[in-house]
Design an enzyme around this catalytic site. Structure first.
Site, PDB file in Angstrom:
ATOM      1  N   ASP A 165       0.809  -1.450   0.108  1.00  0.00           N
ATOM      2  CA  ASP A 165       0.129  -0.075  -0.048  1.00  0.00           C
ATOM      3  C   ASP A 165       0.919   1.258  -0.210  1.00  0.00           C
ATOM      4  OD1 ASP A 165      -2.267   1.293  -0.023  1.00  0.00           O
ATOM      5  OD2 ASP A 165      -2.830   1.138   2.036  1.00  0.00           O
ATOM      6  N   HIS A 198       3.046   3.355  -8.874  1.00  0.00           N
ATOM      7  CA  HIS A 198       3.007   1.832  -9.104  1.00  0.00           C
ATOM      8  C   HIS A 198       4.145   1.039  -9.963  1.00  0.00           C
ATOM      9  CE1 HIS A 198      -0.950   1.974  -7.643  1.00  0.00           C
ATOM     10  NE2 HIS A 198      -1.474   2.785  -8.691  1.00  0.00           N
ATOM     11  N   LEU A 217      10.962 -20.765  -3.756  1.00  0.00           N
ATOM     12  CA  LEU A 217       9.869 -19.824  -3.273  1.00  0.00           C
ATOM     13  C   LEU A 217       8.787 -20.050  -3.976  1.00  0.00           C
ATOM     14  CD1 LEU A 217       9.156 -17.298  -1.577  1.00  0.00           C
ATOM     15  CD2 LEU A 217       9.797 -16.040  -3.453  1.00  0.00           C
TER      16      LEU A 217
END
Ligand code: FPP
Length: 227
Positions: free
Chosen positions: A11, A28, A122
């Protein structure tokens, strides 16, 4: 050390950009660079699964220009990062709805998922057009009489051990509601574009210092300390 599941609500992209006199989209873009940093850092911190909230169902209500820019950024991320994921043993997977995403983005996602399916260092999950309530409802409808805690967890994914939210906000925003039942939470004022591998390491350290009781009483040593 047991490997664990970290989920991040990324955020603050917009506020970070506006604070610098830049358009929100620049935030972004800088946020995508932060994604690269945390994916790089995560495996060595013992993280097995990393789930990133990249686009919520509610994000469709943003101005069309911003939505289009986000979709393009996600596509570019997949084009640029799929081979690196493969090389680094990162399995990439998307969770959320796919039927409303642009078809070229879905094709890139499926390609990345296919190519990296065998990777084990991962498990990187990107939540796209995601709503936890919808995921829970869909799962309940699909499982019907077969619904148990175990089948739900199998359908939705592993429990979250550590949830991180950046930018100072302290809420879940319809993210992994079932999976976060026992999650430890770390809220940091850092805006997502500024988030680094060191910030992730710090949050993981804080997580390891927590006494996770899962409803049990405090461990003996804690009990003595607080007596
Ligand atoms: C929240 O910041 C962030 C989003 C809604 C999008 C997250 C997207 C990225 C980090 C970039 C691309 C992702 C990947 C996986 C490559 P906000 O815009 O709500 O910020 P604000 O609260 O300051 O307005």
């Amino acid at each position: 050390m047991e490997r664990f599941h970290v989920a991040i609500i990324m955020d603050g992209n917009g506020r970070w950009a506006l604070g610098r006199g830049l358009p929100r989209v620049a935030g972004h873009r800088a946020g995508a660079a932060a994604v690269r940093r945390v994916v790089e850092a995560a495996p060595d911190l013992g993280i097995k699964t990393l789930t990133l909230y990249a686009f919520s169902e509610d994000n469709w209500t943003r101005p069309a220009r911003e939505v289009t820019a986000l979709m393009k950024l996600l596509g570019r991320y997949l084009v640029e990062e799929t081979d690196r994921c493969l090389k680094n043993g990162v399995r990439l997977e998307a969770i959320g709805r796919r039927d409303r995403l642009p078809a070229p983005l879905v094709a890139l996602l499926e390609d990345a998922e296919r190519k990296t399916a065998h990777c084990r260092r991962l498990h990187l999950r990107l939540a796209l057009d995601y709503s936890a309530r919808r995921a829970i409802l869909d799962t309940a409808l699909r499982l019907g009489n077969l619904a148990t805690e175990e089948t739900f967890t199998e359908a939705l994914g592993p429990d979250v051990d550590l949830l991180i939210r950046t930018s100072g906000e302290q809420r879940l925003s319809d993210f992994l509601l079932w999976e976060c039942a026992y999650a430890e939470m770390v809220f940091t004022p850092r805006m997502w574009p500024m988030f680094t591998g060191e910030d992730l390491a710090e949050a993981v350290d804080a997580f390891h210092r927590r006494d996770r009781r899962f409803g049990r009483i405090a461990s003996e040593s804690d009990a003595r300390r607080t007596a």
